[in-house]
Each structure stands twice: as C-alpha cells, then as structure tokens.
Enzyme design. Structure first.
Site, PDB file in Angstrom:
ATOM      1  CG  ASN A   9      -1.723   1.266   1.371  1.00 52.49           C
ATOM      2  OD1 ASN A   9      -1.768   2.078   0.457  1.00 52.49           O
ATOM      3  ND2 ASN A   9      -2.372   1.443   2.512  1.00 52.49           N
ATOM      4  CD1 TRP A  10       3.828   1.321  -2.870  1.00 48.49           C
ATOM      5  CD2 TRP A  10       3.473   2.364  -4.830  1.00 48.49           C
ATOM      6  NE1 TRP A  10       4.594   0.690  -3.822  1.00 48.49           N
ATOM      7  CE2 TRP A  10       4.397   1.324  -5.037  1.00 48.49           C
ATOM      8  CE3 TRP A  10       3.101   3.151  -5.923  1.00 48.49           C
ATOM      9  CZ2 TRP A  10       4.957   1.046  -6.278  1.00 48.49           C
ATOM     10  CZ3 TRP A  10       3.649   2.869  -7.173  1.00 48.49           C
ATOM     11  CH2 TRP A  10       4.572   1.838  -7.345  1.00 48.49           C
ATOM     12  CE  LYS A  11      -0.077   3.224   4.774  1.00 49.77           C
ATOM     13  NZ  LYS A  11       0.070   3.285   6.219  1.00 49.77           N
ATOM     14  CG  HIS A  94      -5.774   2.065   5.260  1.00 52.50           C
ATOM     15  ND1 HIS A  94      -5.302   2.971   6.182  1.00 52.50           N
ATOM     16  CD2 HIS A  94      -4.783   1.160   5.066  1.00 52.50           C
ATOM     17  CE1 HIS A  94      -4.063   2.602   6.527  1.00 52.50           C
ATOM     18  NE2 HIS A  94      -3.733   1.511   5.856  1.00 52.50           N
ATOM     19  CD  GLU A  96      -2.707   5.495   6.785  1.00 49.21           C
ATOM     20  OE1 GLU A  96      -2.719   5.554   5.542  1.00 49.21           O
ATOM     21  OE2 GLU A  96      -1.790   4.964   7.428  1.00 49.21           O
ATOM     22  CD  GLU A 166      -3.388  -2.327   7.253  1.00 50.77           C
ATOM     23  OE1 GLU A 166      -2.314  -2.596   6.730  1.00 50.77           O
ATOM     24  OE2 GLU A 166      -3.987  -1.251   7.055  1.00 50.77           O
ATOM     25  N   GLY A 172       2.799   2.267  10.700  1.00 50.78           N
ATOM     26  CA  GLY A 172       3.768   3.346  10.527  1.00 50.78           C
ATOM     27  C   GLY A 172       4.522   3.715  11.793  1.00 50.78           C
ATOM     28  CB  SER A 212       5.458  -1.803  11.726  1.00 52.20           C
ATOM     29  OG  SER A 212       5.080  -0.473  12.042  1.00 52.20           O
ATOM     30  N   GLY A 233       2.911  -1.030   4.130  1.00 47.29           N
ATOM     31  CA  GLY A 233       3.070   0.365   3.742  1.00 47.29           C
ATOM     32  C   GLY A 233       4.529   0.683   3.453  1.00 47.29           C
ATOM     33  N   GLY A 234       5.209   1.217   4.452  1.00 47.69           N
ATOM     34  CA  GLY A 234       6.580   1.726   4.281  1.00 47.69           C
ATOM     35  C   GLY A 234       7.521   0.780   3.549  1.00 47.69           C
TER      36      GLY A 234
HETATM   37  P1  13P Z   1       3.194   0.388   7.483  1.00 46.17           P
HETATM   38  O1  13P Z   1       3.632  -0.918   6.901  1.00 46.17           O
HETATM   39  O2  13P Z   1       3.960   1.565   6.967  1.00 46.17           O
HETATM   40  O3  13P Z   1       3.121   0.331   8.982  1.00 46.17           O
HETATM   41  O4  13P Z   1       1.694   0.629   6.968  1.00 46.17           O
HETATM   42  C1  13P Z   1       0.771  -0.385   7.140  1.00 46.17           C
HETATM   43  C2  13P Z   1      -0.455  -0.032   6.397  1.00 46.17           C
HETATM   44  O5  13P Z   1      -1.200   0.844   6.779  1.00 46.17           O
HETATM   45  C3  13P Z   1      -0.737  -0.776   5.161  1.00 46.17           C
HETATM   46  O6  13P Z   1      -2.032  -0.529   4.704  1.00 46.17           O
END
Ligand code: 13P
Length: 250
Positions: A9-11, A94, A96, A166, A172, A212, A233-234
């Site tokens: 997930n590149w956000k 999600h 967020e 999640e 994050g 994470s 994500g990251g």
């Molecule tokens: P991180 O892997 O950066 O913690 O993000 C997780 C996430 O929200 C994937 O959708």
C-alpha cells in the site's frame, strides 16, 4: 490451501516517474502468480500506467473508491472508472480513511458491495486502536467492523474478498504486533467469518496482517496458521524490499 498474498500500500507516495521506476525494477523478480498474489496498491493517477506494465506476476490495486457509479462527488473516483484502468483490487476501509476522511462501517459496506458488483476484489481493512487494545475491546471492534463491512454480501461475493487486519497502533510506528498477537486476531476474524457464513468460507478466506511489516518480520508472521499475507506500507515503497517481501512470503 490458501494462496499467500503480498500487497503493498503505497499510500500517498511516488510520482509517476518513481512509480514507473519501481515497476520496471520489480518485473521478472517476483514469484510466479501461481504461488503468490503480489499486489501494488498505488495512487489513482498512476494506476493505468502501472497496469500497462504489470507483467505476469504483479497485480495492481487502488487504495479507495466511491460507492456510486457517477454523480456530484467532486474529487471522487467511481468503481467503474477504476475498472477501466484494469486494476483487479481495491483497498477499502483503511484506518487512515476512517480517521481522516470520515469513512464509516456503513460506507465501507456500500463500497464493498459496489466493488464486488463491478468485478473488483476488495481488500477490506479492520483493526483496533491502542486504547481499544488496552481496554480489552479488540474483539468487539473487529466483530463490529467485519459484520458491518460484510453485511448483505453473499458467500459468492465473499470468495472475492480479502480481509486485512491492521491494528492502528502498529501502522507506521515500527511497532509490529507480535506474531502470536497478530495470529490471534486473524484467527478471531476467521471464526467470525465461520459464524457469519460457513466453515468452508472461513477456511478459504485470505486474511492479511498489516502494521510495520518489514523484511525482518515477514517470515515469522507468514509462518502463523491464520496469517495468509501482508498489507505493507513503508516497506513496500522500495523495489528491493518489495521483492524480498514477496520472495519471503512463499
Ligand atoms: P506500514 O507498513 O507503513 O506500517 O503501513 C501499514 C499499512 O497501513 C498498510 O495498509
């Protein structure tokens, strides 16, 4: 046997050039689609560019969509618009989006229905906050989120759904949930699916852990019986790291 999934997930990251560099760097280096569903969920503006270059072993997903087919929703993107880009997946609900864009269990449900109606495979997110974890209401939160997200979804529809657990406190933050804790929550979600549908449905649905996930933690997470993959994500932003995650996931 459930096919494992590794979804990035590149956000809100990567320009078009950066996205193209990534896709060229990972092509030919990912495990075959026979053994792993490797997915990159990218900002809407680059989806078509990525789909055109996705190759045999990568699939592309969006990160959100509106539930209506069209209308006066300035700035939004409809399910059928996503379909025309050629994407196969869409992340829905999600944390967020729930926290910053007022997404609710009800709108997530409308989106899940709209995605399935349009032939898109939703990756439905759920997960508790730190406060909810600490006051012991994690199972209540997951029960509410999953029951409402899947309201009026048939078992045929469910077959195209992926669930991502999640925990918000792990996103994050570098605080990955312990493998046992993540497995317990994913197992609880699987038991919910059994109660809502059937044992076979629970055995077949793929449940991912996100929060994470890194190239260091992925193998232990993937070794857990109830965890079928990662939503990352990251660590999905760097092509080498994404390739390593995918290879370690099988
Ligand atoms: P991180 O892997 O950066 O913690 O993000 C997780 C996430 O929200 C994937 O959708």
């Amino acid at each position: 046997m459930r096919k494992p999934v590794m979804a990035g997930n590149w956000k809100m990251n990567k320009t078009r050039d950066e996205a193209l560099q990534f896709i060229y760097a990972v092509s030919d280096k990912l495990p075959s689609n026979d053994v792993l569903d490797s997915i990159v969920c990218a900002p809407a503006i680059v989806l078509r560019d990525l789909v055109k270059r996705q190759g045999d072993s990568l699939r592309i997903g969006a990160q959100n969509m509106h539930y209506a087919a069209s209308g006066a929703y300035t700035g939004e993107i409809s399910p059928n618009m996503l379909v025309t880009t050629g994407v196969e997946y869409v992340i829905l609900g999600h944390s967020e989006r729930r926290a910053y864009f007022n997404e609710t269990d009800e709108t997530v449900n409308l989106k899940v229905k709209a995605a399935l109606d349009n032939g898109l495979k939703p990756i439905v997110c759920c997960g508790e906050s730190l406060e909810e974890r600490e006051n012991g209401t994690t199972h209540d939160v997951l029960t509410r989120q999953i029951t409402l997200a899947l309201k009026d979804i048939s078992s045929d529809g469910l077959a195209n759904v992926i669930i991502a657990y999640e925990p918000i406190w792990a996103i994050g933050t570098g605080k990955v949930a312990s493998a046992e804790m993540a497995d317990e929550a994913c197992g609880f979600i699987r038991s919910l699916v059994k109660d809502l549908y059937c044992e076979k449905c629970a055995d077949e649905i793929r449940i991912l852990y996100g929060g994470s996930v890194s190239t260091k933690s992925v193998e232990e997470l993937m070794a857990q019986p109830n965890i079928d993959g990662g939503l990352v994500g990251g660590a999905s932003l760097n092509s080498d790291s994404f390739i390593e995650l995918c290879n370690k996931a099988i």
